[in-house]
Design a protein around this motif. Structure first.
Motif: not given
Length: 152
Positions: A56, A58, A89, A92, A121, A146
């Motif tokens: 993910r 971040t 995706a 976070l 990611a 994403t």
């Protein structure tokens, strides 16, 4: 008379430095990857301990209780991450207390607060932002991250 000239020169220099600092505040800059395998290993270990999840993108932002602008960073990051929550995706949002995590701050070369990182990611630093990020710039830096890429 000489003292007045020195004072005037100091004021002009201070104004110049202030303009340079203000110009770079909130600007998204390309991130730097660590140069050695040992540094990469330490960074991965620290990021995992901090909660960065593989797979993910971040938004990692450093803050402290005594940092006034950090509240604005929280708002901007929360808004953009919420906007992108439906993305394949979704990013976070991870806030790190500088006082509680000085080793990670040192490893990532955090020199001032607030400092925000956009990690891909795999946990690699893609972008770094000193100061409060501009929402449009943060959104643009996260957008490509994403969308999952096809395995090669």
């Amino acid at each position: 008379m000489i003292t007045l000239g020195i004072l005037a020169a100091a004021v002009v220099a201070a104004i110049g430095v202030g303009i340079l600092v203000r110009r770079n505040e909130g600007r998204v800059r390309a991130g730097a990857d660590p140069e050695t395998p040992a540094a990469q290993g330490l960074r991965a270990e620290l990021l995992t301990a901090a909660g960065v999840l593989p797979g993910r993108p971040t938004v990692l932002h450093f803050s402290a209780d005594w940092c006034g602008p950090c509240a604005a960073v929280r708002r901007v990051v929360a808004t953009i991450v919420a906007e992108l929550a439906a993305a394949p995706a979704a990013p976070l949002d991870l806030e790190i207390d500088l006082d509680a995590n000085p080793a990670l701050a040192r490893e990532l070369n955090v020199l001032s607060l607030p400092t925000t990182f956009v990690l891909d990611a795999e946990g690699r630093e893609r972008y770094r932002i000193s100061g409060v990020p501009k929402p449009a710039d943060l959104r643009a830096s996260l957008g490509p991250l994403t969308v999952p890429t096809a395995p090669e």
